[in-house]
Design a protein around this motif. Structure first.
Motif, PDB file in Angstrom:
ATOM      1  N   VAL A 141       0.846  -1.195   0.000  1.00 43.00           N
ATOM      2  CA  VAL A 141       0.000   0.000   0.000  1.00 43.00           C
ATOM      3  C   VAL A 141       0.883   1.246   0.000  1.00 43.00           C
ATOM      4  O   VAL A 141       0.572   2.232  -0.670  1.00 43.00           O
ATOM      5  CB  VAL A 141      -0.977  -0.004   1.196  1.00 43.00           C
ATOM      6  N   ALA A 142       2.000   1.193   0.720  1.00 40.81           N
ATOM      7  CA  ALA A 142       2.932   2.330   0.723  1.00 40.81           C
ATOM      8  C   ALA A 142       3.393   2.647  -0.700  1.00 40.81           C
ATOM      9  O   ALA A 142       3.486   3.822  -1.082  1.00 40.81           O
ATOM     10  CB  ALA A 142       4.130   2.027   1.623  1.00 40.81           C
ATOM     11  N   ASP A 143       3.662   1.617  -1.486  1.00 40.04           N
ATOM     12  CA  ASP A 143       4.050   1.822  -2.887  1.00 40.04           C
ATOM     13  C   ASP A 143       2.932   2.499  -3.679  1.00 40.04           C
ATOM     14  O   ASP A 143       3.185   3.358  -4.526  1.00 40.04           O
ATOM     15  CB  ASP A 143       4.372   0.483  -3.560  1.00 40.04           C
ATOM     16  N   GLU A 144       1.712   2.089  -3.410  1.00 41.33           N
ATOM     17  CA  GLU A 144       0.560   2.609  -4.167  1.00 41.33           C
ATOM     18  C   GLU A 144       0.357   4.110  -3.966  1.00 41.33           C
ATOM     19  O   GLU A 144      -0.071   4.812  -4.869  1.00 41.33           O
ATOM     20  CB  GLU A 144      -0.720   1.862  -3.783  1.00 41.33           C
ATOM     21  N   VAL A 145       0.639   4.621  -2.764  1.00 43.34           N
ATOM     22  CA  VAL A 145       0.385   6.041  -2.475  1.00 43.34           C
ATOM     23  C   VAL A 145       1.620   6.915  -2.658  1.00 43.34           C
ATOM     24  O   VAL A 145       1.521   8.144  -2.625  1.00 43.34           O
ATOM     25  CB  VAL A 145      -0.180   6.249  -1.053  1.00 43.34           C
ATOM     26  N   ALA A 146       2.789   6.298  -2.866  1.00 39.69           N
ATOM     27  CA  ALA A 146       4.034   7.055  -3.001  1.00 39.69           C
ATOM     28  C   ALA A 146       4.079   7.837  -4.308  1.00 39.69           C
ATOM     29  O   ALA A 146       3.407   7.499  -5.279  1.00 39.69           O
ATOM     30  CB  ALA A 146       5.231   6.099  -2.923  1.00 39.69           C
ATOM     31  N   TYR A 147       4.904   8.859  -4.321  1.00 41.27           N
ATOM     32  CA  TYR A 147       5.159   9.632  -5.528  1.00 41.27           C
ATOM     33  C   TYR A 147       5.636   8.703  -6.643  1.00 41.27           C
ATOM     34  O   TYR A 147       5.196   8.799  -7.779  1.00 41.27           O
ATOM     35  CB  TYR A 147       6.223  10.695  -5.230  1.00 41.27           C
ATOM     36  N   LEU A 148       6.558   7.801  -6.272  1.00 39.54           N
ATOM     37  CA  LEU A 148       7.084   6.832  -7.226  1.00 39.54           C
ATOM     38  C   LEU A 148       7.537   5.600  -6.458  1.00 39.54           C
ATOM     39  O   LEU A 148       8.251   5.723  -5.466  1.00 39.54           O
ATOM     40  CB  LEU A 148       8.268   7.432  -7.995  1.00 39.54           C
ATOM     41  N   ALA A 149       7.101   4.438  -6.916  1.00 38.01           N
ATOM     42  CA  ALA A 149       7.511   3.173  -6.305  1.00 38.01           C
ATOM     43  C   ALA A 149       8.475   2.471  -7.246  1.00 38.01           C
ATOM     44  O   ALA A 149       8.197   2.330  -8.438  1.00 38.01           O
ATOM     45  CB  ALA A 149       6.292   2.286  -6.050  1.00 38.01           C
ATOM     46  N   LEU A 150       9.607   2.057  -6.706  1.00 37.03           N
ATOM     47  CA  LEU A 150      10.616   1.353  -7.490  1.00 37.03           C
ATOM     48  C   LEU A 150      10.818  -0.035  -6.911  1.00 37.03           C
ATOM     49  O   LEU A 150      10.415  -0.314  -5.792  1.00 37.03           O
ATOM     50  CB  LEU A 150      11.903   2.168  -7.514  1.00 37.03           C
ATOM     51  N   LYS A 151      11.453  -0.902  -7.682  1.00 33.73           N
ATOM     52  CA  LYS A 151      11.538  -2.316  -7.331  1.00 33.73           C
ATOM     53  C   LYS A 151      12.353  -2.591  -6.077  1.00 33.73           C
ATOM     54  O   LYS A 151      12.000  -3.456  -5.284  1.00 33.73           O
ATOM     55  CB  LYS A 151      12.159  -3.092  -8.490  1.00 33.73           C
ATOM     56  N   THR A 152      13.464  -1.887  -5.933  1.00 32.13           N
ATOM     57  CA  THR A 152      14.416  -2.196  -4.865  1.00 32.13           C
ATOM     58  C   THR A 152      15.066  -0.911  -4.357  1.00 32.13           C
ATOM     59  O   THR A 152      14.989   0.134  -5.022  1.00 32.13           O
ATOM     60  CB  THR A 152      15.545  -3.110  -5.399  1.00 32.13           C
ATOM     61  N   PRO A 153      15.757  -0.969  -3.229  1.00 27.58           N
ATOM     62  CA  PRO A 153      16.524   0.195  -2.771  1.00 27.58           C
ATOM     63  C   PRO A 153      17.559   0.652  -3.802  1.00 27.58           C
ATOM     64  O   PRO A 153      17.752   1.855  -3.998  1.00 27.58           O
ATOM     65  CB  PRO A 153      17.182  -0.310  -1.487  1.00 27.58           C
ATOM     66  N   THR A 154      18.204  -0.293  -4.480  1.00 20.90           N
ATOM     67  CA  THR A 154      19.185   0.065  -5.506  1.00 20.90           C
ATOM     68  C   THR A 154      18.508   0.805  -6.661  1.00 20.90           C
ATOM     69  O   THR A 154      19.067   1.753  -7.212  1.00 20.90           O
ATOM     70  CB  THR A 154      19.916  -1.194  -6.022  1.00 20.90           C
ATOM     71  N   ALA A 155      17.306   0.393  -7.019  1.00 17.62           N
ATOM     72  CA  ALA A 155      16.563   1.076  -8.087  1.00 17.62           C
ATOM     73  C   ALA A 155      16.202   2.504  -7.677  1.00 17.62           C
ATOM     74  O   ALA A 155      16.189   3.403  -8.525  1.00 17.62           O
ATOM     75  CB  ALA A 155      15.311   0.286  -8.449  1.00 17.62           C
ATOM     76  N   VAL A 156      15.914   2.728  -6.402  1.00 18.76           N
ATOM     77  CA  VAL A 156      15.632   4.087  -5.919  1.00 18.76           C
ATOM     78  C   VAL A 156      16.881   4.951  -6.095  1.00 18.76           C
ATOM     79  O   VAL A 156      16.805   6.075  -6.598  1.00 18.76           O
ATOM     80  CB  VAL A 156      15.164   4.086  -4.454  1.00 18.76           C
ATOM     81  N   ALA A 157      18.033   4.426  -5.688  1.00 22.23           N
ATOM     82  CA  ALA A 157      19.284   5.167  -5.871  1.00 22.23           C
ATOM     83  C   ALA A 157      19.516   5.454  -7.352  1.00 22.23           C
ATOM     84  O   ALA A 157      19.899   6.569  -7.725  1.00 22.23           O
ATOM     85  CB  ALA A 157      20.454   4.384  -5.280  1.00 22.23           C
ATOM     86  N   GLY A 158      19.265   4.468  -8.198  1.00 20.51           N
ATOM     87  CA  GLY A 158      19.426   4.658  -9.638  1.00 20.51           C
ATOM     88  C   GLY A 158      18.517   5.737 -10.191  1.00 20.51           C
ATOM     89  O   GLY A 158      18.916   6.516 -11.062  1.00 20.51           O
ATOM     90  N   GLU A 159      17.294   5.808  -9.684  1.00 24.39           N
ATOM     91  CA  GLU A 159      16.353   6.851 -10.112  1.00 24.39           C
ATOM     92  C   GLU A 159      16.884   8.237  -9.746  1.00 24.39           C
ATOM     93  O   GLU A 159      16.848   9.159 -10.562  1.00 24.39           O
ATOM     94  CB  GLU A 159      14.989   6.614  -9.464  1.00 24.39           C
ATOM     95  N   LEU A 160      17.362   8.393  -8.528  1.00 24.60           N
ATOM     96  CA  LEU A 160      17.901   9.686  -8.104  1.00 24.60           C
ATOM     97  C   LEU A 160      19.128  10.051  -8.932  1.00 24.60           C
ATOM     98  O   LEU A 160      19.251  11.192  -9.397  1.00 24.60           O
ATOM     99  CB  LEU A 160      18.255   9.646  -6.619  1.00 24.60           C
ATOM    100  N   LEU A 161      20.020   9.096  -9.133  1.00 26.93           N
ATOM    101  CA  LEU A 161      21.203   9.339  -9.958  1.00 26.93           C
ATOM    102  C   LEU A 161      20.819   9.732 -11.375  1.00 26.93           C
ATOM    103  O   LEU A 161      21.397  10.655 -11.955  1.00 26.93           O
ATOM    104  CB  LEU A 161      22.092   8.092  -9.989  1.00 26.93           C
TER     105      LEU A 161
END
Length: 193
Positions: A141-161
């Motif tokens: 549910v946290a993913d559903e309401v977030a600005y953007l949900a990514l697959k993994t913590p590494t993917a979040v870092a990749g998005e920011l980069l």
């Protein structure tokens, strides 16, 4: 604590309530900085998720500034700690983005991220919230309401980069175009003298 069927039913009920109140897209309406260098991180420091995220950002030249809320991400204290971490980081008023990350685990270990209270905290955060919770197949549910949900913590870092790299490249191209036009204009002006 719950069976998988109970978790799924509870999750669906929470999503229905949040949708009825119009909270599913609330956090998505925020504008994220094109250069999200000031990052609030809600996670359990010392875990593989933290190291994957942190190490990915540390291997670049961009100079990310991390403000970390070290919380439990499973167990009885997790819900209140995650809510507190998101809320405290949002109140700072200096962050470009908040990320909530956790590595994979059994579905019942990730159930805390189906909490209605956590979802409401994310939805109502004045700062865009990115999630990287669990594995590729997990969706909370946290993913559903977030600005953007990514697959993994590494993917979040990749998005920011990726966002910072794109902004940097666009800025450098714009600067190069300004220099080129200025050079031509100066050359033309000098030839007219």
């Amino acid at each position: 604590k719950y069976t998988i069927g109970d978790i799924a039913q509870s999750r669906d009920d929470v999503i229905r309530r949040l949708a009825a109140e119009g909270l599913m897209d609330t956090n998505k309406r925020h504008l994220m900085s094109p250069v999200p260098l000031r990052v609030g991180v809600v996670t359990s420091v010392g875990t593989a998720a933290w190291h994957d995220f942190h190490d990915e950002l540390a291997r670049n030249q961009f100079g990310f500034r991390l403000v970390v809320a070290d919380v439990r991400v499973q167990g009885d204290l997790a819900e209140n700690m995650i809510i507190g971490g998101i809320s405290q980081l949002a109140m700072l008023g200096t962050l470009d983005v908040i990320v909530v990350i956790r590595g994979g685990g059994a579905r019942n270990e990730l159930a805390v991220f189906d909490s209605e209270r956590i979802a409401r905290t994310i939805a109502n955060s004045p700062v865009p919230v990115l999630t990287g919770l669990g594995h590729e197949v997990d969706r909370s549910v946290a993913d559903e309401v977030a600005y953007l949900a990514l697959k993994t913590p590494t993917a979040v870092a990749g998005e920011l980069l990726g966002r910072v790299a794109e902004y940097t490249a666009n800025t450098e191209q714009t600067f190069a175009a300004i220099v080129q036009r200025s050079t031509v204009a100066l050359s033309n002006a000098n030839s007219e003298l």
